[in-house]
Design a protein around this motif. Structure first.
Motif, PDB file in Angstrom:
ATOM      1  N   ASN A 179       2.629  59.613  88.589  1.00  0.00           N
ATOM      2  CA  ASN A 179       3.014  58.938  89.728  1.00  0.00           C
ATOM      3  C   ASN A 179       3.766  57.756  89.597  1.00  0.00           C
ATOM      4  O   ASN A 179       3.680  57.496  88.307  1.00  0.00           O
ATOM      5  N   GLN A 180       4.473  57.364  90.501  1.00  0.00           N
ATOM      6  CA  GLN A 180       5.437  56.312  90.231  1.00  0.00           C
ATOM      7  C   GLN A 180       4.996  54.996  90.084  1.00  0.00           C
ATOM      8  O   GLN A 180       5.347  54.038  89.525  1.00  0.00           O
ATOM      9  N   ASN A 181       3.645  54.730  90.321  1.00  0.00           N
ATOM     10  CA  ASN A 181       2.793  53.443  90.324  1.00  0.00           C
ATOM     11  C   ASN A 181       2.002  53.483  89.116  1.00  0.00           C
ATOM     12  O   ASN A 181       1.066  54.433  88.947  1.00  0.00           O
ATOM     13  N   HIS A 182       2.266  52.582  87.831  1.00  0.00           N
ATOM     14  CA  HIS A 182       1.316  52.479  87.173  1.00  0.00           C
ATOM     15  C   HIS A 182       0.092  51.151  87.342  1.00  0.00           C
ATOM     16  O   HIS A 182       0.252  50.476  88.027  1.00  0.00           O
ATOM     17  N   ALA A 183      -1.116  51.268  86.576  1.00  0.00           N
ATOM     18  CA  ALA A 183      -1.938  50.171  86.631  1.00  0.00           C
ATOM     19  C   ALA A 183      -1.802  49.467  85.467  1.00  0.00           C
ATOM     20  O   ALA A 183      -1.479  49.833  84.452  1.00  0.00           O
ATOM     21  N   PHE A 184      -2.278  48.170  85.580  1.00  0.00           N
ATOM     22  CA  PHE A 184      -2.211  47.203  84.552  1.00  0.00           C
ATOM     23  C   PHE A 184      -3.732  46.607  84.315  1.00  0.00           C
ATOM     24  O   PHE A 184      -4.011  46.157  85.330  1.00  0.00           O
ATOM     25  N   GLN A 185      -3.817  46.489  82.868  1.00  0.00           N
ATOM     26  CA  GLN A 185      -5.110  45.903  82.740  1.00  0.00           C
ATOM     27  C   GLN A 185      -4.993  44.710  81.440  1.00  0.00           C
ATOM     28  O   GLN A 185      -4.108  44.776  80.619  1.00  0.00           O
ATOM     29  N   LEU A 186      -6.034  43.841  81.216  1.00  0.00           N
ATOM     30  CA  LEU A 186      -6.192  42.867  80.509  1.00  0.00           C
ATOM     31  C   LEU A 186      -7.509  43.292  79.656  1.00  0.00           C
ATOM     32  O   LEU A 186      -8.344  43.157  80.414  1.00  0.00           O
ATOM     33  N   PRO A 187      -7.553  43.626  78.426  1.00  0.00           N
ATOM     34  CA  PRO A 187      -8.871  43.758  77.771  1.00  0.00           C
ATOM     35  C   PRO A 187      -9.470  42.297  77.675  1.00  0.00           C
ATOM     36  O   PRO A 187      -8.815  41.490  77.329  1.00  0.00           O
ATOM     37  N   LEU A 188     -10.931  42.380  77.658  1.00  0.00           N
ATOM     38  CA  LEU A 188     -11.380  40.955  77.892  1.00  0.00           C
ATOM     39  C   LEU A 188     -12.347  40.924  76.413  1.00  0.00           C
ATOM     40  O   LEU A 188     -12.885  41.990  76.089  1.00  0.00           O
ATOM     41  N   THR A 189     -12.817  39.741  75.919  1.00  0.00           N
ATOM     42  CA  THR A 189     -13.559  39.666  74.915  1.00  0.00           C
ATOM     43  C   THR A 189     -14.454  38.413  75.654  1.00  0.00           C
ATOM     44  O   THR A 189     -14.392  37.948  76.627  1.00  0.00           O
ATOM     45  N   GLY A 190     -15.701  38.186  74.831  1.00  0.00           N
ATOM     46  CA  GLY A 190     -16.738  37.331  75.355  1.00  0.00           C
ATOM     47  C   GLY A 190     -16.077  35.951  75.231  1.00  0.00           C
ATOM     48  O   GLY A 190     -16.746  35.053  75.844  1.00  0.00           O
ATOM     49  N   ASP A 191     -15.271  35.664  74.544  1.00  0.00           N
ATOM     50  CA  ASP A 191     -14.454  34.593  74.137  1.00  0.00           C
ATOM     51  C   ASP A 191     -13.094  34.424  75.019  1.00  0.00           C
ATOM     52  O   ASP A 191     -12.216  35.166  74.670  1.00  0.00           O
ATOM     53  N   PHE A 192     -12.949  33.576  75.820  1.00  0.00           N
ATOM     54  CA  PHE A 192     -11.769  33.471  76.721  1.00  0.00           C
ATOM     55  C   PHE A 192     -10.675  33.120  75.752  1.00  0.00           C
ATOM     56  O   PHE A 192      -9.507  33.424  75.944  1.00  0.00           O
ATOM     57  N   GLN A 193     -10.826  32.436  74.857  1.00  0.00           N
ATOM     58  CA  GLN A 193      -9.575  32.070  73.934  1.00  0.00           C
ATOM     59  C   GLN A 193      -9.183  33.055  73.192  1.00  0.00           C
ATOM     60  O   GLN A 193      -7.923  33.355  72.938  1.00  0.00           O
ATOM     61  N   LYS A 194     -10.170  34.043  72.815  1.00  0.00           N
ATOM     62  CA  LYS A 194      -9.558  35.194  72.304  1.00  0.00           C
ATOM     63  C   LYS A 194      -8.991  36.210  72.920  1.00  0.00           C
ATOM     64  O   LYS A 194      -7.819  36.747  72.280  1.00  0.00           O
ATOM     65  N   THR A 195      -9.439  35.993  74.298  1.00  0.00           N
ATOM     66  CA  THR A 195      -8.625  37.029  75.293  1.00  0.00           C
ATOM     67  C   THR A 195      -7.273  36.510  75.517  1.00  0.00           C
ATOM     68  O   THR A 195      -6.316  37.033  75.502  1.00  0.00           O
ATOM     69  N   LEU A 196      -7.049  35.204  75.600  1.00  0.00           N
ATOM     70  CA  LEU A 196      -5.830  34.488  75.547  1.00  0.00           C
ATOM     71  C   LEU A 196      -4.830  34.657  74.708  1.00  0.00           C
ATOM     72  O   LEU A 196      -3.554  34.854  74.548  1.00  0.00           O
ATOM     73  N   GLN A 352       4.493  44.302  88.869  1.00  0.00           N
ATOM     74  CA  GLN A 352       5.006  42.907  89.224  1.00  0.00           C
ATOM     75  C   GLN A 352       4.892  42.101  88.053  1.00  0.00           C
ATOM     76  O   GLN A 352       4.140  42.182  87.223  1.00  0.00           O
ATOM     77  N   ASP A 353       5.966  40.966  88.062  1.00  0.00           N
ATOM     78  CA  ASP A 353       5.969  40.234  87.036  1.00  0.00           C
ATOM     79  C   ASP A 353       4.793  39.533  86.523  1.00  0.00           C
ATOM     80  O   ASP A 353       4.351  39.479  85.359  1.00  0.00           O
ATOM     81  N   TYR A 354       3.932  38.850  87.470  1.00  0.00           N
ATOM     82  CA  TYR A 354       2.628  38.274  87.289  1.00  0.00           C
ATOM     83  C   TYR A 354       1.743  39.137  86.463  1.00  0.00           C
ATOM     84  O   TYR A 354       1.110  38.713  85.421  1.00  0.00           O
ATOM     85  N   LYS A 355       1.752  40.466  86.882  1.00  0.00           N
ATOM     86  CA  LYS A 355       0.915  41.380  86.013  1.00  0.00           C
ATOM     87  C   LYS A 355       1.510  41.578  84.510  1.00  0.00           C
ATOM     88  O   LYS A 355       0.273  41.617  83.775  1.00  0.00           O
ATOM     89  N   ARG A 356       2.670  41.729  84.461  1.00  0.00           N
ATOM     90  CA  ARG A 356       3.009  42.108  82.988  1.00  0.00           C
ATOM     91  C   ARG A 356       2.894  40.763  82.400  1.00  0.00           C
ATOM     92  O   ARG A 356       2.666  40.811  81.019  1.00  0.00           O
ATOM     93  N   ARG A 357       2.747  39.455  82.869  1.00  0.00           N
ATOM     94  CA  ARG A 357       2.576  38.198  81.988  1.00  0.00           C
ATOM     95  C   ARG A 357       1.212  38.214  81.640  1.00  0.00           C
ATOM     96  O   ARG A 357       0.930  37.711  80.713  1.00  0.00           O
ATOM     97  N   TRP A 358       0.099  38.851  82.555  1.00  0.00           N
ATOM     98  CA  TRP A 358      -1.192  38.744  81.925  1.00  0.00           C
ATOM     99  C   TRP A 358      -1.639  40.127  81.248  1.00  0.00           C
ATOM    100  O   TRP A 358      -2.586  39.862  80.595  1.00  0.00           O
ATOM    101  N   CYS A 359      -1.061  41.014  81.433  1.00  0.00           N
ATOM    102  CA  CYS A 359      -1.539  42.437  80.790  1.00  0.00           C
ATOM    103  C   CYS A 359      -1.086  42.943  79.522  1.00  0.00           C
ATOM    104  O   CYS A 359       0.185  42.745  79.165  1.00  0.00           O
ATOM    105  N   THR A 360      -1.768  43.502  78.752  1.00  0.00           N
ATOM    106  CA  THR A 360      -1.421  44.096  77.602  1.00  0.00           C
ATOM    107  C   THR A 360      -1.599  45.720  77.564  1.00  0.00           C
ATOM    108  O   THR A 360      -1.008  46.379  76.679  1.00  0.00           O
TER     109      THR A 360
END
Length: 422
Positions: A179-196, A352-360
């Motif tokens: 599909n031409q559209n991909h999905a974007f995700q950010l893995p989370l941890t219990g510690d927000f600072q470790k997520t960042l 979108q740019d904001y998704k790429r800035r947030w997602c790994t």
């Protein structure tokens, strides 16, 4: 309404049975009866609710194929349903929630509410996913086309990740097109600072502090989640208004404009979530001081298990745009999701740019096309061409930007000439 059961067994298996002696035949017959797939077609959801909700519990089955999500859509859209259920013995092995839509004289069976879905998995039992081979999946595909003959021309199962959270989809055994559209995700941890720390944390924190200072300069803000049904419905209506203004400014069609689509999202708000799970929860950034009570940004989140999905978002561009309230709201929602034990924050479809800035994580999704009629074969051929063309366009930022400008111009001309909102 349910059709007669259709059982599918390979000719090779039948041939092997014909060469066995009586004892072997008796044992093999018992085993075959236990493992044979009984695949049926259903035209309503309600008789399947108990089995459906039992499959819903599996965390790898998408929220977008859940009973509540599909039920809200079917009650507001009324498209003919073509729900495929597979059983092994008395236990449900899978449910594929499909509806039939007609466009350009072609009847297409697709996932219910496909336009608003992300990460379509279908509903499979853990046992079926673990044990299904290529022959089982081929039998399912054969059954679908046989059961839908005369009812649909094409089966188009879109936005399927062939691998999702460490498991291979049963659909991976079927021919598929990316599909031409991909999905974007950010893995989370219990510690927000470790997520960042997965991102450019220093830059992220600096930007966040700057956003907060800019809003505090006009009185501050609060992040809130709508709780009462009255508050939820009012906030959702405000989202529709904000989004309509945004689409009009961009010269794009409003995908949330249809009354039945708005009714669908309102109906999701009426579903009582269990614990943290919910088909739709509304978050907002409400301003204080100079803009007391005004809503600068809104987002709709869904959650199933440890998976949080952003369904939509909007901003009021007349309110503190220099503070990027939409991105600030994402920070606050992600921080809250970490605190509540979520493991994955999903920004959904679209590059979108904001998704790429947030997602790994970037998840590739695929479409599976199963033609049924001659018209379906032609439609499948055309669909493959459209998907490949869109993928090429979206893979070229300069070309994609040019096409978007052309589209905006084309959509704006009739709107200006007629005075209507496209």
């Amino acid at each position: 309404m349910q059709t007669s059961p259709v059982e599918f067994q390979s000719l090779a298996a039948i041939d092997r049975l014909s060469r066995m002696d009586h004892a072997e035949f008796s044992h093999a017959g018992t085993m075959a009866a236990a493992s044979a797939l009984d695949i049926t077609l259903h035209e309503s959801m309600e008789p399947l609710e108990k089995e459906w909700r039992a499959l819903d519990v599996d965390p790898l089955n998408s929220l977008h194929q859940s009973y509540d999500w599909c039920h809200a859509w079917t009650k507001t859209h009324r498209n003919p349903l073509a729900i495929i259920r597979g059983r092994r013995g008395a236990k449900a092995a899978f449910i594929l929630p499909l509806e039939i839509v007609r466009a350009n004289m072609v009847r297409t069976a697709q996932f219910i509410a496909a336009r608003y879905n992300n990460i379509n998995s279908g509903l499979f039992s853990a046992e079926f996913r673990a044990g299904a081979g290529a022959s089982d999946v081929a039998q399912v595909a054969e059954a679908i086309t046989a059961l839908l003959a005369g009812k649909a021309d094409l089966v188009n199962l879109q936005n399927i990740p062939l691998e999702w959270r460490g498991e291979r989809s049963p659909f991976a055994a079927l021919p598929a097109i990316e599909n031409q559209n991909h999905a974007f995700q950010l893995p989370l941890t219990g510690d927000f600072q470790k997520t960042l720390a997965q991102l450019n944390a220093k830059r992220r924190r600096k930007k966040f502090r700057g956003q907060v200072r800019k809003i505090e300069a006009v009185g501050g803000f609060e992040h809130f989640v709508a709780r009462s049904l009255t508050e939820k419905n009012a906030l959702l209506n405000l989202f529709f208004e904000q989004k309509a203004i945004r689409f009009k400014a961009l010269g794009l069609p409003n995908t949330f404009q249809a009354p039945e689509t708005q009714a669908f999202f309102h109906m999701l708000l009426e579903v009582d979530g269990s614990s943290l799970d919910t088909p739709l929860e509304l978050h907002a950034l409400r301003l204080k001081g100079d803009y007391r009570g005004r809503i600068a940004a809104i987002a709709g989140l869904s959650r199933k298990g440890d998976h949080v999905i952003c369904q939509f978002g909007s901003i009021d561009e007349s309110l503190v745009p220099e503070a990027s309230p939409g991105e600030l709201l994402f920070w606050l929602m992600i921080e809250r999701s970490c605190e509540e034990g979520a493991a994955l924050f999903d920004f959904g479809l679209g590059d979108q740019d904001y998704k790429r800035r947030w997602c790994t994580v970037e998840t590739v999704q695929h479409d599976i096309l199963l033609p049924i009629s001659a018209a379906g074969h032609l439609a499948a051929f055309a669909q493959r061409g459209v998907v490949r063309t869109k993928a090429v366009i979206k893979g070229n930022p300069q070309l994609y930007s040019f096409i978007q400008r052309l589209r905006a111009h084309a959509d704006n001309v009739p709107a200006q000439a007629t005075g209507t909102d496209d």
